[in-house]
Design a protein around this motif. Sequence first.
Motif, PDB file in Angstrom:
ATOM      1  N   PRO A  22       0.739  -1.034   0.007  1.00  0.00           N
ATOM      2  CA  PRO A  22      -0.069   0.022  -0.009  1.00  0.00           C
ATOM      3  C   PRO A  22       0.707   1.607   0.084  1.00  0.00           C
ATOM      4  O   PRO A  22       0.360   2.302  -0.249  1.00  0.00           O
ATOM      5  CB  PRO A  22      -0.915  -0.006   1.377  1.00  0.00           C
ATOM      6  N   LEU A  23       2.253   0.976   0.332  1.00  0.00           N
ATOM      7  CA  LEU A  23       2.949   2.411   0.372  1.00  0.00           C
ATOM      8  C   LEU A  23       3.176   3.297  -0.648  1.00  0.00           C
ATOM      9  O   LEU A  23       2.754   4.142  -1.118  1.00  0.00           O
ATOM     10  CB  LEU A  23       4.266   1.758   1.090  1.00  0.00           C
ATOM     11  N   LYS A  24       3.614   2.400  -1.868  1.00  0.00           N
ATOM     12  CA  LYS A  24       3.927   3.157  -3.085  1.00  0.00           C
ATOM     13  C   LYS A  24       4.069   2.146  -4.334  1.00  0.00           C
ATOM     14  O   LYS A  24       4.962   0.985  -4.242  1.00  0.00           O
ATOM     15  CB  LYS A  24       5.193   4.083  -3.010  1.00  0.00           C
ATOM     16  N   THR A  25       3.354   2.131  -5.494  1.00  0.00           N
ATOM     17  CA  THR A  25       3.587   1.446  -6.482  1.00  0.00           C
ATOM     18  C   THR A  25       3.516   2.091  -7.704  1.00  0.00           C
ATOM     19  O   THR A  25       3.346   1.598  -8.849  1.00  0.00           O
ATOM     20  CB  THR A  25       2.164   0.528  -6.415  1.00  0.00           C
TER      21      THR A  25
ATOM     22  N   ILE B 126       9.920  -3.681  -5.223  1.00  0.00           N
ATOM     23  CA  ILE B 126       9.039  -2.384  -4.523  1.00  0.00           C
ATOM     24  C   ILE B 126       9.792  -1.660  -3.565  1.00  0.00           C
ATOM     25  O   ILE B 126      10.324  -2.176  -2.364  1.00  0.00           O
ATOM     26  CB  ILE B 126       7.601  -2.906  -3.831  1.00  0.00           C
ATOM     27  N   SER B 127      10.371  -0.419  -3.879  1.00  0.00           N
ATOM     28  CA  SER B 127      11.103   0.126  -2.974  1.00  0.00           C
ATOM     29  C   SER B 127      10.259   1.645  -2.249  1.00  0.00           C
ATOM     30  O   SER B 127       9.092   1.345  -2.362  1.00  0.00           O
ATOM     31  CB  SER B 127      12.240   0.891  -3.640  1.00  0.00           C
ATOM     32  N   SER B 128      11.156   2.287  -1.612  1.00  0.00           N
ATOM     33  CA  SER B 128      10.399   3.469  -0.981  1.00  0.00           C
ATOM     34  C   SER B 128       9.967   4.488  -1.999  1.00  0.00           C
ATOM     35  O   SER B 128       9.013   5.356  -1.656  1.00  0.00           O
ATOM     36  CB  SER B 128      11.181   4.072   0.069  1.00  0.00           C
ATOM     37  N   GLU B 129      10.564   4.553  -3.156  1.00  0.00           N
ATOM     38  CA  GLU B 129      10.205   5.516  -4.324  1.00  0.00           C
ATOM     39  C   GLU B 129       8.977   4.946  -5.151  1.00  0.00           C
ATOM     40  O   GLU B 129       8.418   5.526  -6.022  1.00  0.00           O
ATOM     41  CB  GLU B 129      11.575   5.592  -5.087  1.00  0.00           C
ATOM     42  N   GLY B 130       9.051   3.602  -5.106  1.00  0.00           N
ATOM     43  CA  GLY B 130       8.088   2.898  -5.988  1.00  0.00           C
ATOM     44  C   GLY B 130       8.690   1.582  -6.556  1.00  0.00           C
ATOM     45  O   GLY B 130       9.399   0.985  -6.229  1.00  0.00           O
TER      46      GLY B 130
END
Length: 317
Positions: free
Chosen positions: A34-37, A239-243
């Motif tokens: 859910p954080l960033k895709t 999947i990283s913190s940037e997407g």
Amino acid sequence: MSKKMIVKYWPNRQSISLNNAVVDLFIETEKKLPLKTDNQSHQYLYLDILNNITRTKLLQSILNEFKELILDMIEINLYPKMLIKITKKIVAIFIDRVSSNFFFKFKFNDTISDNSALKYHHNKLTDCLLTYLIFGSSYIEDDIFLFETSYTPYNHVKVLLENFIIQIGNIIIKELMCNLNNSLNINKFLKKQNICNKLYTSNRSIILFLNNLKWQNLVQSYVYEIKSFYDERQKVSVISSEGIITKYIYLSKNKKIQSLNQIKIIFLFWLELKDLLIPKTEKFFIQIAKYCLYCSINLFSNLILVLIRIIVFYLNK
């Protein structure tokens, strides 16, 4: 003084430790989704055509279905070799199930055709992921990755899982667009269901998007795929913190050479020849350049000396 990093390894065999590792892995991945895709990989994905909410829901649906698949596979009690033989069929059926369940609410149940098993692009990473999750690292073939199988990093399995989820999502949206047949139907369906990325709300933008994907797939198949084969590395999406980003992992591909067609073998031969000749050619031209530079400096120095002598001669006169 910096603290020494402790590497967490994946369990070797079926055990309580393996069950706990699988549960932890699914929980970690579930929290990340859910954080960033957003796609930050500098390459096109079929998933890009979906808005953030729908893209995330699709990837979450794939993860949830995959949990059930792993439980089913454990209950069947297959041998590791049998699992590898039927992996392609298992994943094709899995794609059908995820697609049907996810798009059922959109009243579009025929997203994946019956011959999806033939269309699914199977790779070694899928075999390894299922083996890790069901049997542990000791059943992975030697020399596939850089590390010993008994010392498989936990994060390595995490990368394989994230890549699997993203690739399955990509395949599902690709099949959806193939079944919708043309850009007008794609545009109409996405707008009607309110699941379209704002960047691709017009028919023209969808046509451009599809053309870019076709060109990218062509280049990927005949250039980057062979380059990766030659370098023995595999592109994965994580999947990283940037997407969503792209990384490369080492993957031995010695056994894959038989599946290459003639064009790809010629390109592979050219890469071998390039690596053989270019260093020697570079060394030759560097030596020539050094020699020319040396001669030029000497010539320039001599010219300056001659000019100085001429000037001194005329001043004395």
